[in-house]
Design an enzyme around this catalytic site. Structure first.
Site, PDB file in Angstrom:
ATOM      1  N   LYS A 138       0.811  -1.226   0.000  1.00 42.15           N
ATOM      2  CA  LYS A 138       0.000   0.000   0.000  1.00 42.15           C
ATOM      3  C   LYS A 138       0.842   1.274   0.000  1.00 42.15           C
ATOM      4  O   LYS A 138       0.406   2.311  -0.477  1.00 42.15           O
ATOM      5  CB  LYS A 138      -0.961  -0.012   1.184  1.00 42.15           C
ATOM      6  CG  LYS A 138      -2.048  -1.059   1.000  1.00 42.15           C
ATOM      7  CD  LYS A 138      -3.313  -0.683   1.734  1.00 42.15           C
ATOM      8  CE  LYS A 138      -4.453  -1.601   1.342  1.00 42.15           C
ATOM      9  NZ  LYS A 138      -4.281  -2.987   1.817  1.00 42.15           N
ATOM     10  N   GLU A 150      -9.835   6.938   3.558  1.00 39.15           N
ATOM     11  CA  GLU A 150     -10.705   6.048   4.310  1.00 39.15           C
ATOM     12  C   GLU A 150      -9.915   4.780   4.555  1.00 39.15           C
ATOM     13  O   GLU A 150      -9.008   4.457   3.804  1.00 39.15           O
ATOM     14  CB  GLU A 150     -11.983   5.747   3.529  1.00 39.15           C
ATOM     15  CG  GLU A 150     -11.900   4.555   2.565  1.00 39.15           C
ATOM     16  CD  GLU A 150     -10.913   4.742   1.411  1.00 39.15           C
ATOM     17  OE1 GLU A 150     -10.711   5.899   0.985  1.00 39.15           O
ATOM     18  OE2 GLU A 150     -10.329   3.731   0.973  1.00 39.15           O
ATOM     19  N   SER A 160       1.606  -9.957  -0.761  1.00 33.43           N
ATOM     20  CA  SER A 160       1.244  -8.536  -0.637  1.00 33.43           C
ATOM     21  C   SER A 160       1.624  -7.899   0.696  1.00 33.43           C
ATOM     22  O   SER A 160       1.871  -6.703   0.769  1.00 33.43           O
ATOM     23  CB  SER A 160      -0.254  -8.365  -0.884  1.00 33.43           C
ATOM     24  OG  SER A 160      -1.005  -9.198  -0.004  1.00 33.43           O
TER      25      SER A 160
END
Ligand SMILES: *Cc1c(COP(=O)(O)O)cnc(C)c1O
Length: 408
Positions: free
Chosen positions: A100, A122, A388
């Site tokens: 991310k 968010e 990930s």
């Protein structure tokens, strides 16, 4: 709505058409009050992100701050188990523990160039909120993260991280008090602060240009795979690339530079939760119908009268009732194969990786690993799995089941 017509998109899988459509999915279905913000972004994102000074700063931060390139690791004992060659793309080794950060760095740099001083985001599980708060701290920008009240309770450590990084975590107290309510609050904020604020969306979802922009920022994953594979295997092209799909950003990044090479099999793995037909699942391609969610047309889990269904997955990052429009298109066109793994499958796969390779994966990533069980291999094939994120955040879940998992 910015547009309602659906032009042909005969081009590359990499790129939506000028209205943001991948096949029949995508677009920008937003309230009138957001048009200015979204148009500003749409008209500037490509120009700004491909400026030389942007690319230089982006890649310098990816390298020296996030820790890229992440290794492409040959998982020897896992390969032996499946009698084939398996490589792990180690996104778990990034700063803040997942892919991310790639997108957070990109969007914050873009926001700065748009003159925005205030960042909103968010978050569901808190991973995207932490990544955004991290880059805002680095750049000295104000950061407000909307999070459902229920999620704040469930994800205390990530709330503490964001606050320590100087972000303000705002509880969303309406509805189910989870991700979709946090998203509504963030959109409301953006409408009220159109001039000084950039909204950092954390996956390849949302109105055009977000899916394309986020996919481009994450595409560094497949760019690196293409650079790293030749020295290990003498080829740029693996047999297949596998990744888990929540909204779809790590998968989009891992697939990106292989999208237009049909010889590379693409496998996306969704969360089946307690089972696809259990009523507690997040397997969007299996259960979803075409609908509008968070500003784009895609596959959405919904009731017959269009109410979004509350999804379930043991992994908070996959607990989402939709998928990005690129993935809906990859599914419908058959370019990617969509599999699913249950909560139990993922737990087993996580323990297996921990015992076989000494790597504790995020529960999300464990879904991609679990899908290995559903494939047939030959020994010369090369499979790359996007790992990930790391599993530190999931330790309490792992501890609860420790005694019951006897896979190894
Ligand atoms: C958020 C997250 C995901 C799911 O998001 P995508 O946009 O589908 O990649 C997967 N893995 C980890 C570790 C995450 O934090």
């Amino acid at each position: 709505m910015i547009n309602t017509t659906i032009p042909d998109n005969k081009g590359s899988f990499k790129q939506p058409d000028i209205f943001g459509y991948y096949g029949k999915f995508g677009g920008a279905y937003i309230p009138e009050m957001l048009h200015r913000n979204v148009e500003e972004l749409r008209d500037n994102y490509l120009k700004l992100m491909y400026e030389e000074s942007f690319q230089k700063e982006f890649h310098a931060l990816l390298k020296d701050y996030a820790g890229r390139p992440t290794p492409l690791f040959f998982a020897e004992r896992l390969s032996e188990q499946y009698k084939t060659k398996i490589y792990l793309k180690r996104e778990d080794l990034n700063h803040t523990g997942a892919h991310k950060i790639n997108n957070a760095i990109g969007q914050v740099l873009l926001a700065q160039r748009l003159g925005k001083k205030r960042i909103i985001a968010e978050t569901g599980a808190g991973q995207h909120g932490v990544a955004t708060a991290t880059v805002c701290a680095l750049k000295g920008l104000e950061c407000i993260v909307y999070m459902g009240e229920v999620d704040m309770e469930r994800q205390q450590p990530n709330v503490a991280r964001m606050e320590m990084l100087g972000a303000k975590v705002m509880p969303a107290t309406s509805g189910s008090k989870t991700l979709k309510d946090a998203t509504n609050e963030a959109i409301r904020d953006w409408i009220n602060n159109p001039n000084n604020t950039h909204y950092v969306i954390g996956s390849v979802v949302g109105p055009h240009p977000y899916p394309d922009m986020v996919a481009r920022f994450q595409s560094v994953i497949s760019e690196e795979i293409k650079n790293q594979l030749p020295e290990k295997e003498g080829t740029t092209y693996p047999t297949r690339v596998m990744a888990c799909v929540g909204g779809g950003s790590n998968a989009a990044g891992a697939f990106y530079h292989f999208l237009d090479d049909p010889s590379v099999q693409l496998i996306a793995v969704e969360a089946a939760g307690c089972g696809i037909n259990s009523g507690m699942s997040a397997a969007t391609t299996q259960l979803g119908k075409t609908g509008i969610l968070h500003g784009s047309k895609s596959l959405v889990m919904q009731t017959t009268d269009g109410q979004v269904v509350e999804p379930h997955s043991i992994s908070a990052g996959l607990d989402y009732p939709g998928i990005g429009p690129l993935h809906a298109h990859l599914y419908e066109s058959g370019r990617a194969k969509f599999l699913s793994a249950t909560d139990t499958d993922a737990l087993k796969a996580a323990f297996n990786l921990a015992r076989k390779e000494g790597i504790i994966p995020a529960l999300e990533s464990a879904h991609a690993l679990a899908a290995l069980e559903q494939l047939q291999f030959n020994q010369h094939e090369v499979t790359v799995i996007c790992l990930s994120g790391r599993g530190d955040k999931d330790l309490s879940t792992y501890m609860k089941v420790m005694g019951n998992i006897k896979n190894v």
